[in-house]
Every structure is written in C-alpha cells, then in structure tokens.
Design a protein around this motif. Structure first.
Motif, PDB file in Angstrom:
ATOM      1  N   THR A  48       0.845  -1.184   0.000  1.00 23.82           N
ATOM      2  CA  THR A  48       0.000   0.000   0.000  1.00 23.82           C
ATOM      3  C   THR A  48       0.884   1.240   0.000  1.00 23.82           C
ATOM      4  OG1 THR A  48      -0.066   0.189   2.406  1.00 23.82           O
ATOM      5  CG2 THR A  48      -1.762  -1.217   1.359  1.00 23.82           C
ATOM      6  N   THR A  49       0.314   2.382  -0.256  1.00 26.41           N
ATOM      7  CA  THR A  49       1.060   3.636  -0.202  1.00 26.41           C
ATOM      8  C   THR A  49       1.636   3.848   1.188  1.00 26.41           C
ATOM      9  OG1 THR A  49      -0.359   4.573  -1.907  1.00 26.41           O
ATOM     10  CG2 THR A  49       0.897   6.133  -0.569  1.00 26.41           C
ATOM     11  N   GLU A  50       0.877   3.522   2.207  1.00 22.49           N
ATOM     12  CA  GLU A  50       1.357   3.653   3.585  1.00 22.49           C
ATOM     13  C   GLU A  50       2.544   2.721   3.840  1.00 22.49           C
ATOM     14  OE1 GLU A  50      -0.299   2.616   7.977  1.00 22.49           O
ATOM     15  OE2 GLU A  50      -1.639   3.805   6.701  1.00 22.49           O
ATOM     16  N   GLN A  51       2.465   1.495   3.340  1.00 19.62           N
ATOM     17  CA  GLN A  51       3.573   0.552   3.499  1.00 19.62           C
ATOM     18  C   GLN A  51       4.802   1.022   2.733  1.00 19.62           C
ATOM     19  OE1 GLN A  51       1.395  -2.925   2.186  1.00 19.62           O
ATOM     20  NE2 GLN A  51       1.532  -3.835   4.236  1.00 19.62           N
ATOM     21  N   GLU A  52       4.623   1.612   1.579  1.00 20.93           N
ATOM     22  CA  GLU A  52       5.752   2.161   0.812  1.00 20.93           C
ATOM     23  C   GLU A  52       6.448   3.267   1.602  1.00 20.93           C
ATOM     24  OE1 GLU A  52       7.271   1.263  -1.885  1.00 20.93           O
ATOM     25  OE2 GLU A  52       5.863  -0.180  -2.713  1.00 20.93           O
ATOM     26  N   ARG A  53       5.646   4.142   2.213  1.00 21.98           N
ATOM     27  CA  ARG A  53       6.223   5.220   3.035  1.00 21.98           C
ATOM     28  C   ARG A  53       6.965   4.646   4.236  1.00 21.98           C
ATOM     29  NH1 ARG A  53       1.624   8.752   1.561  1.00 21.98           N
ATOM     30  NH2 ARG A  53       0.400   7.611   3.080  1.00 21.98           N
ATOM     31  N   GLU A  54       6.356   3.640   4.876  1.00 25.08           N
ATOM     32  CA  GLU A  54       7.004   3.013   6.022  1.00 25.08           C
ATOM     33  C   GLU A  54       8.319   2.359   5.612  1.00 25.08           C
ATOM     34  OE1 GLU A  54       6.258  -0.438   9.412  1.00 25.08           O
ATOM     35  OE2 GLU A  54       4.699  -0.095   7.913  1.00 25.08           O
ATOM     36  N   LEU A  55       8.318   1.663   4.488  1.00 20.52           N
ATOM     37  CA  LEU A  55       9.532   1.010   4.017  1.00 20.52           C
ATOM     38  C   LEU A  55      10.616   2.035   3.690  1.00 20.52           C
ATOM     39  CD1 LEU A  55      11.144  -1.484   3.237  1.00 20.52           C
ATOM     40  CD2 LEU A  55      10.002  -1.420   0.992  1.00 20.52           C
ATOM     41  N   SER A  56      10.253   3.109   3.046  1.00 22.97           N
ATOM     42  CA  SER A  56      11.221   4.153   2.720  1.00 22.97           C
ATOM     43  C   SER A  56      11.857   4.721   3.989  1.00 22.97           C
ATOM     44  CB  SER A  56      10.539   5.268   1.918  1.00 22.97           C
ATOM     45  OG  SER A  56      11.459   6.288   1.624  1.00 22.97           O
ATOM     46  N   ALA A  57      11.034   5.013   4.982  1.00 17.93           N
ATOM     47  CA  ALA A  57      11.554   5.539   6.252  1.00 17.93           C
ATOM     48  C   ALA A  57      12.430   4.500   6.947  1.00 17.93           C
ATOM     49  CB  ALA A  57      10.402   5.957   7.159  1.00 17.93           C
ATOM     50  N   LEU A  58      12.026   3.250   6.887  1.00 20.18           N
ATOM     51  CA  LEU A  58      12.794   2.185   7.522  1.00 20.18           C
ATOM     52  C   LEU A  58      14.155   2.009   6.849  1.00 20.18           C
ATOM     53  CD1 LEU A  58      12.927   0.031   9.693  1.00 20.18           C
ATOM     54  CD2 LEU A  58      11.663  -1.496   8.155  1.00 20.18           C
ATOM     55  N   LYS A  59      14.189   2.072   5.530  1.00 20.56           N
ATOM     56  CA  LYS A  59      15.457   1.971   4.802  1.00 20.56           C
ATOM     57  C   LYS A  59      16.416   3.077   5.235  1.00 20.56           C
ATOM     58  CE  LYS A  59      13.553   0.009   0.533  1.00 20.56           C
ATOM     59  NZ  LYS A  59      13.274   0.332  -0.873  1.00 20.56           N
ATOM     60  N   ARG A  60      15.906   4.287   5.363  1.00 20.21           N
ATOM     61  CA  ARG A  60      16.744   5.409   5.785  1.00 20.21           C
ATOM     62  C   ARG A  60      17.234   5.224   7.216  1.00 20.21           C
ATOM     63  NH1 ARG A  60      16.365   9.685   2.154  1.00 20.21           N
ATOM     64  NH2 ARG A  60      14.705   9.420   0.640  1.00 20.21           N
ATOM     65  N   ALA A  61      16.348   4.734   8.090  1.00 19.70           N
ATOM     66  CA  ALA A  61      16.720   4.500   9.485  1.00 19.70           C
ATOM     67  C   ALA A  61      17.781   3.411   9.592  1.00 19.70           C
ATOM     68  CB  ALA A  61      15.485   4.140  10.313  1.00 19.70           C
ATOM     69  N   VAL A  62      17.606   2.326   8.843  1.00 23.14           N
ATOM     70  CA  VAL A  62      18.599   1.252   8.851  1.00 23.14           C
ATOM     71  C   VAL A  62      19.936   1.784   8.343  1.00 23.14           C
ATOM     72  CG1 VAL A  62      19.263  -0.931   7.760  1.00 23.14           C
ATOM     73  CG2 VAL A  62      16.959  -0.663   8.700  1.00 23.14           C
ATOM     74  N   ALA A  63      19.921   2.544   7.269  1.00 20.48           N
ATOM     75  CA  ALA A  63      21.166   3.107   6.725  1.00 20.48           C
ATOM     76  C   ALA A  63      21.861   3.968   7.778  1.00 20.48           C
ATOM     77  CB  ALA A  63      20.884   3.908   5.455  1.00 20.48           C
ATOM     78  N   ARG A  64      21.117   4.837   8.457  1.00 21.25           N
ATOM     79  CA  ARG A  64      21.705   5.679   9.510  1.00 21.25           C
ATOM     80  C   ARG A  64      22.313   4.822  10.615  1.00 21.25           C
ATOM     81  NH1 ARG A  64      17.144   8.767   8.713  1.00 21.25           N
ATOM     82  NH2 ARG A  64      16.115   7.731  10.452  1.00 21.25           N
ATOM     83  N   ASP A  65      21.570   3.806  11.055  1.00 19.28           N
ATOM     84  CA  ASP A  65      22.052   2.930  12.132  1.00 19.28           C
ATOM     85  C   ASP A  65      23.315   2.182  11.719  1.00 19.28           C
ATOM     86  OD1 ASP A  65      19.881   3.737  13.649  1.00 19.28           O
ATOM     87  OD2 ASP A  65      18.773   1.858  13.399  1.00 19.28           O
ATOM     88  N   VAL A  66      23.311   1.638  10.512  1.00 21.57           N
ATOM     89  CA  VAL A  66      24.451   0.867  10.016  1.00 21.57           C
ATOM     90  C   VAL A  66      25.680   1.755   9.888  1.00 21.57           C
ATOM     91  CG1 VAL A  66      25.324  -0.255   7.908  1.00 21.57           C
ATOM     92  CG2 VAL A  66      23.140  -0.961   8.897  1.00 21.57           C
ATOM     93  N   LEU A  67      25.509   2.946   9.376  1.00 22.78           N
ATOM     94  CA  LEU A  67      26.640   3.851   9.180  1.00 22.78           C
ATOM     95  C   LEU A  67      27.198   4.375  10.505  1.00 22.78           C
ATOM     96  CD1 LEU A  67      25.297   5.766   6.084  1.00 22.78           C
ATOM     97  CD2 LEU A  67      27.173   4.096   6.125  1.00 22.78           C
ATOM     98  N   ALA A  68      26.402   4.356  11.557  1.00 23.05           N
ATOM     99  CA  ALA A  68      26.841   4.826  12.877  1.00 23.05           C
ATOM    100  C   ALA A  68      27.654   3.772  13.625  1.00 23.05           C
ATOM    101  CB  ALA A  68      25.632   5.241  13.714  1.00 23.05           C
ATOM    102  N   LYS A  69      27.659   2.543  13.131  1.00 24.99           N
ATOM    103  CA  LYS A  69      28.367   1.453  13.813  1.00 24.99           C
ATOM    104  C   LYS A  69      29.725   1.205  13.180  1.00 24.99           C
ATOM    105  CE  LYS A  69      24.158  -0.742  15.278  1.00 24.99           C
ATOM    106  NZ  LYS A  69      23.199  -1.791  15.098  1.00 24.99           N
ATOM    107  N   GLU A  70      30.592   0.589  13.965  1.00 26.47           N
ATOM    108  CA  GLU A  70      31.867   0.154  13.408  1.00 26.47           C
ATOM    109  C   GLU A  70      31.580  -0.980  12.432  1.00 26.47           C
ATOM    110  OE1 GLU A  70      34.977   1.387  13.668  1.00 26.47           O
ATOM    111  OE2 GLU A  70      33.925   3.033  14.682  1.00 26.47           O
ATOM    112  N   PRO A  71      32.148  -0.954  11.242  1.00 22.66           N
ATOM    113  CA  PRO A  71      31.827  -1.950  10.223  1.00 22.66           C
ATOM    114  C   PRO A  71      32.011  -3.397  10.674  1.00 22.66           C
ATOM    115  CG  PRO A  71      33.173  -0.212   9.286  1.00 22.66           C
ATOM    116  CD  PRO A  71      33.101   0.037  10.757  1.00 22.66           C
ATOM    117  N   ASP A  72      33.048  -3.656  11.459  1.00 18.16           N
ATOM    118  CA  ASP A  72      33.315  -5.042  11.845  1.00 18.16           C
ATOM    119  C   ASP A  72      32.308  -5.593  12.856  1.00 18.16           C
ATOM    120  OD1 ASP A  72      34.266  -3.477  13.912  1.00 18.16           O
ATOM    121  OD2 ASP A  72      36.142  -4.578  14.136  1.00 18.16           O
TER     122      ASP A  72
END
Length: 163
Positions: free
Chosen positions: A131-155
């Motif tokens: 749904t459009t709502e699920q698309e928005r949620e997924l987009s926000a989640l992708k951005r949140a995951v990217a922020r979280d991943v980039l804030a951690k040490e890669p290893d």
C-alpha cells in the motif's frame, strides 16, 4: 586506488550514485567494504583492479555500492551467487546477505549478523502490492537502517573469515 592515485569515496557518493531505492543495502555494503579492506589490506590502499566480488544478494543497492567503490561490475569481476549458505534470513527466497571479497590472493567471507536488518524490513520488502502507507514506512525504515548501520563500526555488523 583508482587507475593512478587513491580516491576517497564516502557514503554520500555511494548514495548519490545509487539513489534511494535500496539505501539500507547500499549502506550495509559500504560498511562491508570498509571492514573487508581493513582486513585484506591494512597497510595500503587496495587497487580496484585487484578486487573481485561474489555477492549472495542480487539487489541494486548491493550492486551499486560495490560498483561505485570497486568498479567490479564494469570490470567483469562481480558475480551474484544466490546459493551462498550464510545469512539466509528469508525462508523460501534464494537470497543470502553475505559476500566474498577477494583482493589478490586473499578472500574475506562476510555474513551480515542477525538483527542488523529488523524483521519488519523483511516483511515490507517481500510484501507484494504494498500500500502507499507501506511504501512510506519502508522508505523511512530503509533510511533509518542506513543511519544505524553507518553509525556502527563496520566489523560489528558482520561475521568474517579470511582465507
């Protein structure tokens, strides 16, 4: 190392090259490369021409993050192998969240740790006819995951074996 001299590629360059469709996976692969090259070439900048990739994930964020940094796709040094056995988080789907990065004679096998990607991520990504709502949620989640991943040490994001 590019053709003649080192180039520094930060995540904003990866994101600009890729766009936003698979930003979480682009961030994960960016961090995977940071971890891999620290292990495989701790004393020197690795040369692109010496790097090859096997990816268990066929997605565009994965491909683009590897391409912009290593040019492996363009050079014919990039292979997708959906049968890689590690980090198979989605039952019924031939997809592995793992990679083999080779530099010269050495290879690091990397598998994304469970929990880096939340369960809701998989639910939304593998939902047909979102749904459009699920698309928005997924987009926000992708951005949140990217922020979280980039804030951690890669290893901390991967299990790794060097051979």
């Amino acid at each position: 190392m590019a053709e003649e001299e080192p180039i520094e590629i930060g995540f904003p360059m990866v994101a600009a090259y890729h766009g936003q469709s698979a930003l979480a996976m682009a961030a994960i692969v960016y961090q995977a490369q940071r971890a891999a090259f620290a292990l495989l070439s701790p004393q020197a900048v690795p040369a692109r021409r010496d790097i090859s990739i096997v990816s268990g994930h066929p997605g565009p964020g994965v491909r683009d993050a590897f391409e912009v940094i290593t040019r492996a796709v363009t050079r014919g040094a990039y292979v997708v192998d959906r049968s890689l056995p590690d980090a198979r988080f989605v039952a019924g789907h031939a997809i592995s969240y793992s990679f083999r990065i080779t530099l010269g004679e050495r290879t690091v096998e990397m598998a994304l740790r469970p929990g880096v990607l939340p369960g809701r991520f998989f639910e939304l990504v593998f939902t047909r006819d979102r749904t459009t709502e699920q698309e928005r949620e997924l987009s926000a989640l992708k951005r949140a995951v990217a922020r979280d991943v980039l804030a951690k040490e890669p290893d901390t994001l991967f299990t790794m074996r060097v051979s």
